[in-house]
Scaffold this motif. Structure first.
Motif, PDB file in Angstrom:
ATOM      1  N   ASN A 202      -9.767  -1.503 -10.327  1.00 32.80           N
ATOM      2  CA  ASN A 202      -9.124  -2.756  -9.919  1.00 32.80           C
ATOM      3  C   ASN A 202     -10.071  -3.604  -9.085  1.00 32.80           C
ATOM      4  OD1 ASN A 202      -6.709  -2.104 -11.163  1.00 32.80           O
ATOM      5  ND2 ASN A 202      -5.728  -1.379  -9.299  1.00 32.80           N
ATOM      6  N   LEU A 203     -10.733  -2.956  -8.125  1.00 30.98           N
ATOM      7  CA  LEU A 203     -11.617  -3.691  -7.234  1.00 30.98           C
ATOM      8  C   LEU A 203     -12.840  -4.217  -7.978  1.00 30.98           C
ATOM      9  CD1 LEU A 203     -11.469  -1.466  -4.020  1.00 30.98           C
ATOM     10  CD2 LEU A 203     -10.190  -3.559  -4.529  1.00 30.98           C
ATOM     11  N   ALA A 204     -13.386  -3.430  -8.890  1.00 25.57           N
ATOM     12  CA  ALA A 204     -14.535  -3.902  -9.663  1.00 25.57           C
ATOM     13  C   ALA A 204     -14.156  -5.105 -10.516  1.00 25.57           C
ATOM     14  CB  ALA A 204     -15.081  -2.773 -10.541  1.00 25.57           C
ATOM     15  N   ALA A 205     -12.940  -5.092 -11.083  1.00 26.58           N
ATOM     16  CA  ALA A 205     -12.473  -6.246 -11.857  1.00 26.58           C
ATOM     17  C   ALA A 205     -12.370  -7.490 -10.967  1.00 26.58           C
ATOM     18  CB  ALA A 205     -11.126  -5.935 -12.505  1.00 26.58           C
ATOM     19  N   LEU A 206     -11.867  -7.320  -9.723  1.00 23.79           N
ATOM     20  CA  LEU A 206     -11.810  -8.441  -8.787  1.00 23.79           C
ATOM     21  C   LEU A 206     -13.202  -8.985  -8.501  1.00 23.79           C
ATOM     22  CD1 LEU A 206      -9.194  -7.325  -6.096  1.00 23.79           C
ATOM     23  CD2 LEU A 206      -8.917  -9.111  -7.824  1.00 23.79           C
ATOM     24  N   ALA A 207     -14.169  -8.082  -8.334  1.00 25.54           N
ATOM     25  CA  ALA A 207     -15.542  -8.515  -8.071  1.00 25.54           C
ATOM     26  C   ALA A 207     -16.097  -9.322  -9.235  1.00 25.54           C
ATOM     27  CB  ALA A 207     -16.430  -7.306  -7.794  1.00 25.54           C
ATOM     28  N   GLU A 208     -15.871  -8.854 -10.454  1.00 24.21           N
ATOM     29  CA  GLU A 208     -16.348  -9.585 -11.624  1.00 24.21           C
ATOM     30  C   GLU A 208     -15.685 -10.962 -11.720  1.00 24.21           C
ATOM     31  OE1 GLU A 208     -18.728  -8.866 -13.637  1.00 24.21           O
ATOM     32  OE2 GLU A 208     -19.079  -6.716 -13.351  1.00 24.21           O
ATOM     33  N   HIS A 209     -14.384 -11.001 -11.440  1.00 22.80           N
ATOM     34  CA  HIS A 209     -13.633 -12.247 -11.574  1.00 22.80           C
ATOM     35  C   HIS A 209     -14.028 -13.255 -10.507  1.00 22.80           C
ATOM     36  CE1 HIS A 209      -9.889 -14.797 -11.420  1.00 22.80           C
ATOM     37  NE2 HIS A 209     -10.159 -14.781 -12.702  1.00 22.80           N
ATOM     38  N   ARG A 210     -14.493 -12.768  -9.372  1.00 25.23           N
ATOM     39  CA  ARG A 210     -14.824 -13.679  -8.269  1.00 25.23           C
ATOM     40  C   ARG A 210     -16.314 -13.988  -8.187  1.00 25.23           C
ATOM     41  NH1 ARG A 210     -11.429 -14.258  -3.271  1.00 25.23           N
ATOM     42  NH2 ARG A 210     -12.620 -15.558  -1.830  1.00 25.23           N
ATOM     43  N   ALA A 385     -14.443  -5.955  -0.690  1.00 23.71           N
ATOM     44  CA  ALA A 385     -14.650  -7.097   0.201  1.00 23.71           C
ATOM     45  C   ALA A 385     -13.935  -8.334  -0.336  1.00 23.71           C
ATOM     46  CB  ALA A 385     -16.142  -7.362   0.366  1.00 23.71           C
ATOM     47  N   ALA A 386     -13.947  -8.510  -1.670  1.00 23.97           N
ATOM     48  CA  ALA A 386     -13.245  -9.651  -2.272  1.00 23.97           C
ATOM     49  C   ALA A 386     -11.754  -9.592  -1.991  1.00 23.97           C
ATOM     50  CB  ALA A 386     -13.494  -9.681  -3.776  1.00 23.97           C
ATOM     51  N   ARG A 387     -11.180  -8.371  -1.992  1.00 23.34           N
ATOM     52  CA  ARG A 387      -9.751  -8.259  -1.707  1.00 23.34           C
ATOM     53  C   ARG A 387      -9.445  -8.690  -0.273  1.00 23.34           C
ATOM     54  NH1 ARG A 387      -5.552  -3.084  -2.366  1.00 23.34           N
ATOM     55  NH2 ARG A 387      -3.885  -4.107  -1.209  1.00 23.34           N
ATOM     56  N   VAL A 388     -10.337  -8.389   0.658  1.00 13.99           N
ATOM     57  CA  VAL A 388     -10.162  -8.861   2.035  1.00 13.99           C
ATOM     58  C   VAL A 388     -10.195 -10.390   2.065  1.00 13.99           C
ATOM     59  CG1 VAL A 388     -11.146  -8.880   4.352  1.00 13.99           C
ATOM     60  CG2 VAL A 388     -11.132  -6.755   3.031  1.00 13.99           C
ATOM     61  N   LEU A 389     -11.145 -10.983   1.337  1.00 13.58           N
ATOM     62  CA  LEU A 389     -11.224 -12.447   1.294  1.00 13.58           C
ATOM     63  C   LEU A 389      -9.975 -13.043   0.664  1.00 13.58           C
ATOM     64  CD1 LEU A 389     -14.951 -13.057   0.286  1.00 13.58           C
ATOM     65  CD2 LEU A 389     -13.937 -12.998   2.568  1.00 13.58           C
ATOM     66  N   ASP A 390      -9.393 -12.326  -0.298  1.00  9.17           N
ATOM     67  CA  ASP A 390      -8.147 -12.806  -0.915  1.00  9.17           C
ATOM     68  C   ASP A 390      -7.024 -12.919   0.103  1.00  9.17           C
ATOM     69  OD1 ASP A 390      -9.190 -13.139  -3.413  1.00  9.17           O
ATOM     70  OD2 ASP A 390      -8.361 -11.302  -4.267  1.00  9.17           O
ATOM     71  N   THR A 391      -6.991 -12.013   1.087  1.00 13.64           N
ATOM     72  CA  THR A 391      -5.945 -12.105   2.111  1.00 13.64           C
ATOM     73  C   THR A 391      -6.133 -13.349   2.960  1.00 13.64           C
ATOM     74  OG1 THR A 391      -7.146 -10.788   3.772  1.00 13.64           O
ATOM     75  CG2 THR A 391      -5.775  -9.591   2.201  1.00 13.64           C
ATOM     76  N   VAL A 392      -7.384 -13.740   3.183  1.00 11.53           N
ATOM     77  CA  VAL A 392      -7.652 -14.993   3.899  1.00 11.53           C
ATOM     78  C   VAL A 392      -7.216 -16.182   3.049  1.00 11.53           C
ATOM     79  CG1 VAL A 392      -9.442 -16.445   4.944  1.00 11.53           C
ATOM     80  CG2 VAL A 392      -9.554 -13.957   5.188  1.00 11.53           C
ATOM     81  N   ASP A 393      -7.559 -16.138   1.759  1.00 10.07           N
ATOM     82  CA  ASP A 393      -7.157 -17.219   0.849  1.00 10.07           C
ATOM     83  C   ASP A 393      -5.649 -17.375   0.786  1.00 10.07           C
ATOM     84  OD1 ASP A 393      -9.747 -17.833   0.223  1.00 10.07           O
ATOM     85  OD2 ASP A 393      -9.789 -16.730  -1.671  1.00 10.07           O
ATOM     86  N   SER A 394      -4.923 -16.272   0.977  1.00 13.11           N
ATOM     87  CA  SER A 394      -3.468 -16.330   0.858  1.00 13.11           C
ATOM     88  C   SER A 394      -2.802 -16.788   2.152  1.00 13.11           C
ATOM     89  CB  SER A 394      -2.913 -14.970   0.443  1.00 13.11           C
ATOM     90  OG  SER A 394      -3.115 -14.007   1.471  1.00 13.11           O
ATOM     91  N   GLY A 395      -3.583 -17.018   3.210  1.00 17.04           N
ATOM     92  CA  GLY A 395      -3.025 -17.598   4.419  1.00 17.04           C
ATOM     93  C   GLY A 395      -3.117 -16.757   5.669  1.00 17.04           C
ATOM     94  N   ARG A 396      -3.647 -15.549   5.569  1.00 20.60           N
ATOM     95  CA  ARG A 396      -3.810 -14.707   6.771  1.00 20.60           C
ATOM     96  C   ARG A 396      -5.145 -15.018   7.411  1.00 20.60           C
ATOM     97  NH1 ARG A 396      -2.377  -8.649   5.136  1.00 20.60           N
ATOM     98  NH2 ARG A 396      -2.800  -8.391   7.382  1.00 20.60           N
ATOM     99  N   LEU A 397      -5.195 -16.114   8.157  1.00 20.04           N
ATOM    100  CA  LEU A 397      -6.436 -16.636   8.699  1.00 20.04           C
ATOM    101  C   LEU A 397      -6.740 -16.024  10.065  1.00 20.04           C
ATOM    102  CD1 LEU A 397      -6.021 -20.430   7.889  1.00 20.04           C
ATOM    103  CD2 LEU A 397      -6.911 -18.615   6.434  1.00 20.04           C
ATOM    104  N   PRO A 398      -8.026 -15.827  10.364  1.00 15.67           N
ATOM    105  CA  PRO A 398      -8.372 -15.360  11.716  1.00 15.67           C
ATOM    106  C   PRO A 398      -8.003 -16.400  12.748  1.00 15.67           C
ATOM    107  CG  PRO A 398     -10.350 -16.027  10.502  1.00 15.67           C
ATOM    108  CD  PRO A 398      -9.215 -16.040   9.527  1.00 15.67           C
ATOM    109  N   ARG A 399      -7.687 -15.935  13.954  1.00 15.02           N
ATOM    110  CA  ARG A 399      -7.291 -16.852  15.020  1.00 15.02           C
ATOM    111  C   ARG A 399      -8.498 -17.598  15.558  1.00 15.02           C
ATOM    112  NH1 ARG A 399      -2.195 -15.819  16.776  1.00 15.02           N
ATOM    113  NH2 ARG A 399      -1.249 -13.846  16.142  1.00 15.02           N
ATOM    114  N   PRO A 400      -8.279 -18.809  16.096  1.00 20.07           N
ATOM    115  CA  PRO A 400      -9.411 -19.541  16.712  1.00 20.07           C
ATOM    116  C   PRO A 400      -9.985 -18.733  17.865  1.00 20.07           C
ATOM    117  CG  PRO A 400      -7.467 -20.968  16.446  1.00 20.07           C
ATOM    118  CD  PRO A 400      -7.025 -19.568  16.157  1.00 20.07           C
ATOM    119  N   SER A 401     -11.300 -18.822  18.019  1.00 22.80           N
ATOM    120  CA  SER A 401     -11.956 -18.079  19.105  1.00 22.80           C
ATOM    121  C   SER A 401     -11.775 -18.796  20.436  1.00 22.80           C
ATOM    122  CB  SER A 401     -13.450 -17.928  18.793  1.00 22.80           C
ATOM    123  OG  SER A 401     -14.049 -19.181  18.589  1.00 22.80           O
TER     124      SER A 401
END
Length: 401
Positions: A202-210, A385-401
């Motif tokens: 699954n993760l390798a497919a995400l890497a190829e797709h991204r 790593a792409a799956r982690v970035l997907d969580t950011v894309d979906s709206g789970r953004l890091p807080r301002p520093s």
């Protein structure tokens, strides 16, 4: 680089601002350099809202300004690109003979890629947790020295992974009912970022797709070329896992009821007759040092050694039978061979293509191409790593520093 989400659209549900921040971030990722006016025109958000959202993203150091452009009608516009320099996403892959770690920034740029030998086939779950935790700590320490915040870690495993992160069964590792996510979080002593577990294909497919040459292809299948054979399936631009997350086990489709015994206990599975283990077994080579032994197979094939060429042709024909099932059932645009299939691809692909064309009901294999991956042995870790970035894309953004 293409994201693995659908086209961004403004939201109308509860957390509107968080969702629209993700809308703007995805737009910048896909269209940078772009202006605030470009974002407003394409997403339907009004200009004042876009300006406020962009200011928030700049404050979080997810987006930055790059100056003015005059190549447009009217006043010069300030252009936006991804920043993300203070952040890192980590992916890890555990397999029979190695463990790999990859870290990328928000734009997908690789920050490091480490691969270590690991006796996965003879290690317990607890031993694997210790090894992975040690590797993750080294990566996070490196990121800390670079003043980067780790957004999360995803670990790929060659087996059935439930939606709760439990490894139900990983035959080639000898694991059953392993709470890998929980055990690894404890070993990392509650690290302050999320730990996710997923199937390696699954993760390798995400890497190829991204990230790969086939990035953005709406319908693709990735086949792991390890001791096991699994399929990561992207359909209509989305990863398909099945009802409980167990989809893609193409390696356990039976090709020959009287064939070789598979590690799952059944006879004649695709994995048993076309996996890398089958190559090594018939070449009378040891699976203990897979990479070294595959290099020897490649050397023999290049020298024209007839027994090796016949072996690779037979494996290619068996693999092609499995690919034809995929082509008939899913009609993907491309099937990507990964892992140790890659160095063997010059000898496998002709037989795979011949079988697929001969066994696919649609003309010309339904338009399906079969290619070798270019992402290397770290594809699943990169996909983590792409799956982690997907969580950011979906709206789970890091807080301002």
């Amino acid at each position: 680089m293409i994201t693995s989400t659908t086209n961004p659209q403004p939201a109308d549900f509860a957390d509107v601002r968080a969702t629209n921040l993700a809308v703007v971030l995805r737009f910048v990722r896909e269209h940078a350099p772009c202006s605030r006016a470009d974002i407003a025109a394409s997403t339907g958000l009004n200009k004042a809202t876009v300006s406020s959202l962009v200011a928030d993203l700049i404050d979080r150091r997810l987006v930055r300004e790059t100056g003015l452009t005059e190549n447009r009608v009217g006043r010069p516009a300030t252009m936006l690109v991804l920043d993300g320099s203070p952040y890192a996403a980590i992916g890890v892959e555990i397999n029979v003979d190695y463990v790999t770690a990859v870290a990328v920034d928000l734009s997908g740029e690789r920050l490091l890629s480490w691969r270590r030998s690991f006796s996965g086939a003879t290690s317990s779950v607890s031993q694997a947790v210790v090894a992975v935790a040690g590797l993750v700590r080294r990566v996070t320490n490196r990121m800390a020295k670079e003043e980067r915040q780790v957004l999360g870690v995803t670990v790929g495993v060659p087996g059935l992974v439930g939606t709760d992160g439990t490894v139900l069964i990983a035959p080639n590792l000898g694991w059953r009912d392993a709470d890998l996510a929980g055990d690894l979080t404890k070993a990392l002593r509650d690290p302050g970022f999320g730990v996710q577990i997923d199937n390696d294909a699954n993760l390798a497919a995400l890497a190829e797709h991204r990230f790969g040459p086939q990035a953005g292809t709406a319908n693709l299948v990735y086949l792991t070329g390890e001791i096991g054979v699994g399929a990561g399936i992207i359909l209509d631009g989305r990863l398909r896992r099945g009802a409980r997350g167990y989809g893609g086990e193409i390696g356990h489709i039976q090709l020959d009821p009287l064939g070789a015994e598979c590690r799952c206990g059944r006879l004649g599975c695709l994995e048993a007759v076309a996996g890398i283990g089958a190559v090594l077994q018939h070449a009378a080579l040891s699976p203990a040092e897979v990479e070294i032994e595959i290099e020897e197979v490649v050397r023999l094939a290049r020298s024209g050694e007839r027994r090796t060429l016949d072996l690779l042709a037979a494996v290619g024909h068996n693999l092609g039978k499995g690919v034809s099932v995929i082509a008939n059932l899913l009609n993907p645009e491309v099937v990507i061979l990964g892992g140790y299939y890659v160095p063997l691809a010059p000898w496998l692909l002709p037989a795979v293509g011949e079988e697929m064309r001969g066994r696919t009901i649609a003309p010309d294999g339904g338009g399906c191409r079969v290619v070798a991956s270019t992402l290397g042995y770290g594809a699943a870790a990169l996909g983590g790593a792409a799956r982690v970035l997907d969580t950011v894309d979906s709206g789970r953004l890091p807080r301002p520093s």
